[in-house]
Design a protein around this motif. Structure first.
Motif, PDB file in Angstrom:
ATOM      1  N   ILE A   6       0.838  -1.197   0.000  1.00 33.59           N
ATOM      2  CA  ILE A   6       0.000   0.000   0.000  1.00 33.59           C
ATOM      3  C   ILE A   6       0.875   1.250   0.000  1.00 33.59           C
ATOM      4  O   ILE A   6       0.647   2.179  -0.779  1.00 33.59           O
ATOM      5  CB  ILE A   6      -0.979  -0.030   1.198  1.00 33.59           C
ATOM      6  N   ARG A   7       1.894   1.282   0.851  1.00 30.73           N
ATOM      7  CA  ARG A   7       2.812   2.431   0.899  1.00 30.73           C
ATOM      8  C   ARG A   7       3.527   2.625  -0.434  1.00 30.73           C
ATOM      9  O   ARG A   7       3.640   3.747  -0.938  1.00 30.73           O
ATOM     10  CB  ARG A   7       3.867   2.241   1.998  1.00 30.73           C
ATOM     11  N   LEU A   8       4.022   1.530  -0.994  1.00 31.34           N
ATOM     12  CA  LEU A   8       4.783   1.592  -2.239  1.00 31.34           C
ATOM     13  C   LEU A   8       3.928   2.121  -3.391  1.00 31.34           C
ATOM     14  O   LEU A   8       4.338   3.014  -4.131  1.00 31.34           O
ATOM     15  CB  LEU A   8       5.334   0.201  -2.578  1.00 31.34           C
ATOM     16  N   VAL A   9       2.738   1.583  -3.536  1.00 27.37           N
ATOM     17  CA  VAL A   9       1.845   2.028  -4.619  1.00 27.37           C
ATOM     18  C   VAL A   9       1.433   3.477  -4.394  1.00 27.37           C
ATOM     19  O   VAL A   9       1.399   4.265  -5.337  1.00 27.37           O
ATOM     20  CB  VAL A   9       0.619   1.105  -4.731  1.00 27.37           C
ATOM     21  N   ALA A  10       1.144   3.839  -3.164  1.00 27.44           N
ATOM     22  CA  ALA A  10       0.757   5.215  -2.868  1.00 27.44           C
ATOM     23  C   ALA A  10       1.868   6.192  -3.244  1.00 27.44           C
ATOM     24  O   ALA A  10       1.614   7.254  -3.797  1.00 27.44           O
ATOM     25  CB  ALA A  10       0.406   5.358  -1.391  1.00 27.44           C
ATOM     26  N   ARG A  11       3.080   5.821  -2.963  1.00 24.04           N
ATOM     27  CA  ARG A  11       4.229   6.699  -3.189  1.00 24.04           C
ATOM     28  C   ARG A  11       4.693   6.710  -4.645  1.00 24.04           C
ATOM     29  O   ARG A  11       5.000   7.755  -5.200  1.00 24.04           O
ATOM     30  CB  ARG A  11       5.368   6.269  -2.265  1.00 24.04           C
ATOM     31  N   GLU A  12       4.746   5.513  -5.291  1.00 25.23           N
ATOM     32  CA  GLU A  12       5.393   5.415  -6.591  1.00 25.23           C
ATOM     33  C   GLU A  12       4.489   4.958  -7.731  1.00 25.23           C
ATOM     34  O   GLU A  12       4.909   4.944  -8.877  1.00 25.23           O
ATOM     35  CB  GLU A  12       6.592   4.477  -6.478  1.00 25.23           C
ATOM     36  N   GLY A  13       3.289   4.533  -7.422  1.00 22.29           N
ATOM     37  CA  GLY A  13       2.366   4.090  -8.462  1.00 22.29           C
ATOM     38  C   GLY A  13       2.392   2.587  -8.646  1.00 22.29           C
ATOM     39  O   GLY A  13       3.330   1.890  -8.226  1.00 22.29           O
ATOM     40  N   LEU A  14       1.363   2.103  -9.271  1.00 21.34           N
ATOM     41  CA  LEU A  14       1.175   0.667  -9.427  1.00 21.34           C
ATOM     42  C   LEU A  14       2.224   0.019 -10.330  1.00 21.34           C
ATOM     43  O   LEU A  14       2.594  -1.134 -10.129  1.00 21.34           O
ATOM     44  CB  LEU A  14      -0.227   0.407  -9.988  1.00 21.34           C
ATOM     45  N   THR A  15       2.719   0.762 -11.294  1.00 25.64           N
ATOM     46  CA  THR A  15       3.708   0.178 -12.200  1.00 25.64           C
ATOM     47  C   THR A  15       5.022  -0.137 -11.491  1.00 25.64           C
ATOM     48  O   THR A  15       5.810  -0.938 -11.985  1.00 25.64           O
ATOM     49  CB  THR A  15       3.988   1.104 -13.403  1.00 25.64           C
ATOM     50  N   LYS A  16       5.263   0.474 -10.342  1.00 26.67           N
ATOM     51  CA  LYS A  16       6.494   0.220  -9.581  1.00 26.67           C
ATOM     52  C   LYS A  16       6.346  -0.953  -8.615  1.00 26.67           C
ATOM     53  O   LYS A  16       7.315  -1.329  -7.953  1.00 26.67           O
ATOM     54  CB  LYS A  16       6.901   1.467  -8.795  1.00 26.67           C
ATOM     55  N   LEU A  17       5.144  -1.521  -8.534  1.00 28.11           N
ATOM     56  CA  LEU A  17       4.930  -2.658  -7.643  1.00 28.11           C
ATOM     57  C   LEU A  17       5.397  -3.937  -8.333  1.00 28.11           C
ATOM     58  O   LEU A  17       4.764  -4.432  -9.257  1.00 28.11           O
ATOM     59  CB  LEU A  17       3.446  -2.777  -7.258  1.00 28.11           C
ATOM     60  N   THR A  18       6.539  -4.425  -7.894  1.00 21.59           N
ATOM     61  CA  THR A  18       7.088  -5.694  -8.374  1.00 21.59           C
ATOM     62  C   THR A  18       7.416  -6.530  -7.141  1.00 21.59           C
ATOM     63  O   THR A  18       7.418  -6.015  -6.016  1.00 21.59           O
ATOM     64  CB  THR A  18       8.379  -5.469  -9.190  1.00 21.59           C
ATOM     65  N   PHE A  19       7.714  -7.786  -7.359  1.00 17.46           N
ATOM     66  CA  PHE A  19       8.100  -8.625  -6.228  1.00 17.46           C
ATOM     67  C   PHE A  19       9.350  -8.070  -5.549  1.00 17.46           C
ATOM     68  O   PHE A  19       9.448  -8.036  -4.321  1.00 17.46           O
ATOM     69  CB  PHE A  19       8.325 -10.072  -6.671  1.00 17.46           C
ATOM     70  N   ARG A  20      10.319  -7.627  -6.345  1.00 19.25           N
ATOM     71  CA  ARG A  20      11.558  -7.084  -5.782  1.00 19.25           C
ATOM     72  C   ARG A  20      11.315  -5.798  -4.999  1.00 19.25           C
ATOM     73  O   ARG A  20      11.842  -5.620  -3.901  1.00 19.25           O
ATOM     74  CB  ARG A  20      12.576  -6.809  -6.888  1.00 19.25           C
ATOM     75  N   SER A  21      10.530  -4.876  -5.581  1.00 19.16           N
ATOM     76  CA  SER A  21      10.289  -3.613  -4.877  1.00 19.16           C
ATOM     77  C   SER A  21       9.478  -3.848  -3.602  1.00 19.16           C
ATOM     78  O   SER A  21       9.713  -3.189  -2.591  1.00 19.16           O
ATOM     79  CB  SER A  21       9.583  -2.600  -5.791  1.00 19.16           C
ATOM     80  N   LEU A  22       8.567  -4.806  -3.636  1.00 16.17           N
ATOM     81  CA  LEU A  22       7.783  -5.127  -2.446  1.00 16.17           C
ATOM     82  C   LEU A  22       8.677  -5.739  -1.362  1.00 16.17           C
ATOM     83  O   LEU A  22       8.566  -5.377  -0.181  1.00 16.17           O
ATOM     84  CB  LEU A  22       6.634  -6.070  -2.787  1.00 16.17           C
ATOM     85  N   ALA A  23       9.556  -6.624  -1.755  1.00 16.57           N
ATOM     86  CA  ALA A  23      10.479  -7.226  -0.787  1.00 16.57           C
ATOM     87  C   ALA A  23      11.342  -6.143  -0.134  1.00 16.57           C
ATOM     88  O   ALA A  23      11.524  -6.136   1.095  1.00 16.57           O
ATOM     89  CB  ALA A  23      11.356  -8.276  -1.468  1.00 16.57           C
ATOM     90  N   ALA A  24      11.844  -5.219  -0.939  1.00 17.72           N
ATOM     91  CA  ALA A  24      12.676  -4.133  -0.405  1.00 17.72           C
ATOM     92  C   ALA A  24      11.867  -3.242   0.535  1.00 17.72           C
ATOM     93  O   ALA A  24      12.335  -2.883   1.620  1.00 17.72           O
ATOM     94  CB  ALA A  24      13.271  -3.309  -1.542  1.00 17.72           C
ATOM     95  N   GLU A  25      10.660  -2.887   0.140  1.00 16.72           N
ATOM     96  CA  GLU A  25       9.804  -2.015   0.961  1.00 16.72           C
ATOM     97  C   GLU A  25       9.427  -2.685   2.276  1.00 16.72           C
ATOM     98  O   GLU A  25       9.380  -2.042   3.325  1.00 16.72           O
ATOM     99  CB  GLU A  25       8.548  -1.632   0.176  1.00 16.72           C
ATOM    100  N   ALA A  26       9.142  -3.982   2.210  1.00  8.02           N
ATOM    101  CA  ALA A  26       8.710  -4.720   3.405  1.00  8.02           C
ATOM    102  C   ALA A  26       9.884  -5.170   4.269  1.00  8.02           C
ATOM    103  O   ALA A  26       9.681  -5.586   5.408  1.00  8.02           O
ATOM    104  CB  ALA A  26       7.872  -5.929   2.992  1.00  8.02           C
ATOM    105  N   GLY A  27      11.093  -5.145   3.705  1.00  5.52           N
ATOM    106  CA  GLY A  27      12.254  -5.601   4.450  1.00  5.52           C
ATOM    107  C   GLY A  27      12.280  -7.116   4.625  1.00  5.52           C
ATOM    108  O   GLY A  27      12.715  -7.617   5.657  1.00  5.52           O
ATOM    109  N   VAL A  28      11.800  -7.822   3.604  1.00  8.02           N
ATOM    110  CA  VAL A  28      11.790  -9.290   3.632  1.00  8.02           C
ATOM    111  C   VAL A  28      12.473  -9.807   2.373  1.00  8.02           C
ATOM    112  O   VAL A  28      12.768  -9.060   1.451  1.00  8.02           O
ATOM    113  CB  VAL A  28      10.343  -9.852   3.733  1.00  8.02           C
ATOM    114  N   SER A  29      12.675 -11.106   2.338  1.00  6.49           N
ATOM    115  CA  SER A  29      13.337 -11.690   1.174  1.00  6.49           C
ATOM    116  C   SER A  29      12.356 -11.791  -0.003  1.00  6.49           C
ATOM    117  O   SER A  29      11.132 -11.837   0.185  1.00  6.49           O
ATOM    118  CB  SER A  29      13.868 -13.084   1.502  1.00  6.49           C
ATOM    119  N   LEU A  30      12.933 -11.851  -1.182  1.00  5.12           N
ATOM    120  CA  LEU A  30      12.133 -12.036  -2.385  1.00  5.12           C
ATOM    121  C   LEU A  30      11.361 -13.353  -2.301  1.00  5.12           C
ATOM    122  O   LEU A  30      10.186 -13.428  -2.693  1.00  5.12           O
ATOM    123  CB  LEU A  30      13.047 -12.017  -3.623  1.00  5.12           C
TER     124      LEU A  30
END
Length: 177
Positions: A6-30
């Protein structure tokens, strides 16, 4: 992970939501992201479900028709990322047919809630009235996402305008400004 999406999409848009970007944002592994969500659409579905649950919980606090939009205003103030996530997901659904059922289910849940709310108020929940109330809420959310925090004063005036409109239609002038 859902809050991170939710934070990632709000900040950067839906096109930036990838598994890698989500892992980085959440602080978890891919691997943790892929294990939890087989597809990006699953992340969006979970995010929309989280937004829906929180929204409906807030909306249930309205006791009178003139207060119907107030909880939405409070929710936007307390969870601005959620509002941006919802708007961006809905807009993206226009060009991505796989997201359209998610968007439709989201709107259907709000439509059902609004219809039930009107019934509880002793009003006939005709489709036109349900659609008008939903459009008012959508407009407030959209404007907040587009104009940001500078729009809070306008939102407060919109809420008060809605209250005055309802009171004028019901003849209740008790709390008018």
């Amino acid at each position: 992970m859902i809050d991170a999406a939710i934070r990632l999409v709000a900040r950067e848009g839906l096109t930036k939501l990838t598994f890698r970007s989500l892992a980085a944002e959440a602080g978890v592994s891919l691997g943790a992201v892929r294990h939890s969500f087989p597809a990006i659409e699953d992340v969006l579905k979970a995010g929309l479900q989280r937004c829906l649950q929180l929204s409906l919980a807030h909306l249930e606090s309205a006791e009178r028709i003139e207060d119907f939009l107030s909880p939405a205003y409070d929710l936007i103030l307390s969870h601005p990322d959620m509002a941006a996530f919802e708007v961006k997901a809905m807009i993206e659904a226009q060009g991505r047919p796989e997201l359209l059922p998610l968007a439709r289910a989201h709107y259907d849940a709000f439509r059902d809630f609004t219809r039930s709310f009107l019934e509880a108020q002793g009003l006939a929940p005709d489709d036109a009235l349900v659609q008008v109330l939903m459009a008012l809420g959508d407009g407030m959310i959209y404007q907040r996402v587009v104009f940001g925090e500078d729009h809070h004063a306008d939102m407060a005036r919109q809420i008060e305008g809605f209250r005055r409109l309802v009171r004028s239609m019901t003849g209740d002038r008790a709390d008018s400004a």
